[in-house]
Motif scaffolding. Sequence first.
Motif, PDB file in Angstrom:
ATOM      1  N   LYS A 107     -48.736  11.197 -61.452  1.00  0.00           N
ATOM      2  CA  LYS A 107     -47.824  10.131 -61.035  1.00  0.00           C
ATOM      3  C   LYS A 107     -46.722   9.927 -62.076  1.00  0.00           C
ATOM      4  O   LYS A 107     -46.974  10.015 -63.277  1.00  0.00           O
ATOM      5  N   PRO A 108     -45.497   9.623 -61.625  1.00  0.00           N
ATOM      6  CA  PRO A 108     -44.398   9.363 -62.555  1.00  0.00           C
ATOM      7  C   PRO A 108     -44.437   7.918 -63.065  1.00  0.00           C
ATOM      8  O   PRO A 108     -45.186   7.084 -62.540  1.00  0.00           O
ATOM      9  N   ASN A 109     -43.580   7.628 -64.041  1.00  0.00           N
ATOM     10  CA  ASN A 109     -43.434   6.235 -64.446  1.00  0.00           C
ATOM     11  C   ASN A 109     -42.550   5.512 -63.433  1.00  0.00           C
ATOM     12  O   ASN A 109     -42.093   6.108 -62.438  1.00  0.00           O
ATOM     13  N   ALA A 110     -42.287   4.242 -63.665  1.00  0.00           N
ATOM     14  CA  ALA A 110     -41.525   3.427 -62.706  1.00  0.00           C
ATOM     15  C   ALA A 110     -40.105   3.925 -62.490  1.00  0.00           C
ATOM     16  O   ALA A 110     -39.474   3.593 -61.491  1.00  0.00           O
ATOM     17  N   TRP A 111     -39.599   4.742 -63.392  1.00  0.00           N
ATOM     18  CA  TRP A 111     -38.248   5.272 -63.267  1.00  0.00           C
ATOM     19  C   TRP A 111     -38.229   6.703 -62.749  1.00  0.00           C
ATOM     20  O   TRP A 111     -37.199   7.381 -62.800  1.00  0.00           O
ATOM     21  N   GLY A 112     -39.367   7.187 -62.259  1.00  0.00           N
ATOM     22  CA  GLY A 112     -39.419   8.518 -61.653  1.00  0.00           C
ATOM     23  C   GLY A 112     -39.473   9.664 -62.642  1.00  0.00           C
ATOM     24  O   GLY A 112     -39.132  10.796 -62.291  1.00  0.00           O
ATOM     25  N   LEU A 113     -39.924   9.407 -63.873  1.00  0.00           N
ATOM     26  CA  LEU A 113     -40.027  10.445 -64.891  1.00  0.00           C
ATOM     27  C   LEU A 113     -41.479  10.884 -65.008  1.00  0.00           C
ATOM     28  O   LEU A 113     -42.379  10.058 -65.146  1.00  0.00           O
ATOM     29  N   TYR A 114     -41.694  12.182 -64.975  1.00  0.00           N
ATOM     30  CA  TYR A 114     -43.044  12.746 -64.966  1.00  0.00           C
ATOM     31  C   TYR A 114     -43.445  13.251 -66.352  1.00  0.00           C
ATOM     32  O   TYR A 114     -42.613  13.728 -67.117  1.00  0.00           O
ATOM     33  N   ASP A 115     -44.736  13.169 -66.623  1.00  0.00           N
ATOM     34  CA  ASP A 115     -45.333  13.794 -67.814  1.00  0.00           C
ATOM     35  C   ASP A 115     -44.736  13.292 -69.129  1.00  0.00           C
ATOM     36  O   ASP A 115     -44.626  14.048 -70.097  1.00  0.00           O
ATOM     37  N   MET A 116     -44.395  12.025 -69.197  1.00  0.00           N
ATOM     38  CA  MET A 116     -43.871  11.481 -70.451  1.00  0.00           C
ATOM     39  C   MET A 116     -44.976  11.285 -71.490  1.00  0.00           C
ATOM     40  O   MET A 116     -44.689  11.154 -72.673  1.00  0.00           O
ATOM     41  N   VAL A 117     -46.214  11.232 -71.061  1.00  0.00           N
ATOM     42  CA  VAL A 117     -47.376  11.235 -71.955  1.00  0.00           C
ATOM     43  C   VAL A 117     -48.291  12.338 -71.450  1.00  0.00           C
ATOM     44  O   VAL A 117     -48.512  12.480 -70.251  1.00  0.00           O
ATOM     45  N   GLY A 118     -48.855  13.120 -72.368  1.00  0.00           N
ATOM     46  CA  GLY A 118     -49.688  14.248 -71.962  1.00  0.00           C
ATOM     47  C   GLY A 118     -48.818  15.445 -71.616  1.00  0.00           C
ATOM     48  O   GLY A 118     -47.646  15.500 -71.967  1.00  0.00           O
ATOM     49  N   SER A 119     -49.375  16.426 -70.967  1.00  0.00           N
ATOM     50  CA  SER A 119     -48.690  17.678 -70.632  1.00  0.00           C
ATOM     51  C   SER A 119     -48.389  18.446 -71.912  1.00  0.00           C
ATOM     52  O   SER A 119     -49.278  19.059 -72.471  1.00  0.00           O
ATOM     53  N   VAL A 120     -47.133  18.441 -72.420  1.00  0.00           N
ATOM     54  CA  VAL A 120     -46.824  19.070 -73.701  1.00  0.00           C
ATOM     55  C   VAL A 120     -45.976  18.117 -74.541  1.00  0.00           C
ATOM     56  O   VAL A 120     -45.302  17.235 -74.014  1.00  0.00           O
ATOM     57  N   TRP A 121     -46.033  18.285 -75.866  1.00  0.00           N
ATOM     58  CA  TRP A 121     -45.140  17.545 -76.745  1.00  0.00           C
ATOM     59  C   TRP A 121     -43.705  17.916 -76.383  1.00  0.00           C
ATOM     60  O   TRP A 121     -43.457  19.001 -75.853  1.00  0.00           O
ATOM     61  N   GLU A 122     -42.755  17.047 -76.698  1.00  0.00           N
ATOM     62  CA  GLU A 122     -41.350  17.305 -76.397  1.00  0.00           C
ATOM     63  C   GLU A 122     -40.490  17.080 -77.634  1.00  0.00           C
ATOM     64  O   GLU A 122     -40.648  16.082 -78.335  1.00  0.00           O
ATOM     65  N   TRP A 123     -39.573  18.015 -77.868  1.00  0.00           N
ATOM     66  CA  TRP A 123     -38.614  17.863 -78.957  1.00  0.00           C
ATOM     67  C   TRP A 123     -37.596  16.785 -78.632  1.00  0.00           C
ATOM     68  O   TRP A 123     -37.168  16.648 -77.489  1.00  0.00           O
ATOM     69  N   VAL A 124     -37.186  16.030 -79.648  1.00  0.00           N
ATOM     70  CA  VAL A 124     -36.035  15.135 -79.542  1.00  0.00           C
ATOM     71  C   VAL A 124     -35.050  15.504 -80.656  1.00  0.00           C
ATOM     72  O   VAL A 124     -35.363  16.299 -81.538  1.00  0.00           O
ATOM     73  N   GLU A 125     -33.882  14.937 -80.617  1.00  0.00           N
ATOM     74  CA  GLU A 125     -32.803  15.313 -81.535  1.00  0.00           C
ATOM     75  C   GLU A 125     -33.066  14.911 -82.981  1.00  0.00           C
ATOM     76  O   GLU A 125     -32.685  15.621 -83.908  1.00  0.00           O
ATOM     77  N   ASP A 126     -33.695  13.785 -83.219  1.00  0.00           N
ATOM     78  CA  ASP A 126     -33.753  13.155 -84.538  1.00  0.00           C
ATOM     79  C   ASP A 126     -34.593  13.893 -85.578  1.00  0.00           C
ATOM     80  O   ASP A 126     -35.594  14.524 -85.253  1.00  0.00           O
TER      81      ASP A 126
END
Length: 193
Positions: A107-126
């Motif tokens: 299931k996505p979050n309330a804004w329709g974004l999937y896999d924001m926790v779990g799945s794989v780590w994600e790079w950010v710019e900082d």
Amino acid sequence: EKPAHKVCLDSFYIDPYEVTQQKWDAVMNFNRSVFHKPNQPMTHITWREARSYCKRVGKRLPTEAEWEYSARAGTQTRFYWGDEVDGDYLWYADNSSREPANVGTKKPNAWGLYDMVGSVWEWVEDWYSIHYYENSPTKNPLGPDRTSFRIIRGNSWITDEKYLRVTIRHGGLSDPTLTYWVGVRCALSPEKN
């Protein structure tokens, strides 16, 4: 992860899904993922490679502040669905099948974004600093000046339950991060008229 602090961001877009191997393979000329399945998230990439991919598709990496704002989707709880682990929303050590799952299958979050926790780590710019939140600016924080590591966010499918939360952040170990399950999700600033 602390202290909690106020952040104000300019408008931005963030992809609803992590970059799949199929999308990666259409743009990049290599794939180091351990499992080669088109709808699984791309993994085992460096920060520079993640940034290069986003640039090639006309986007950019999200800042850490943009990533967390997107992941929280207006919530203040441990996860974007509440305070308890719920396998309907994420892949983690207790419910994964010993390999990354296809993106967007929870299931996505309330804004329709999937896999924001779990799945794989994600790079950010900082760049990463353990003390950055203590003195970070309120408006569009971009992280500290250059340090040793860039930041990864979001946990992975092999993370144990006790470590799961939307606020978790780690310094990605640059090239040694190739041994991690780290992928990417791109962002985009809207064009100004």
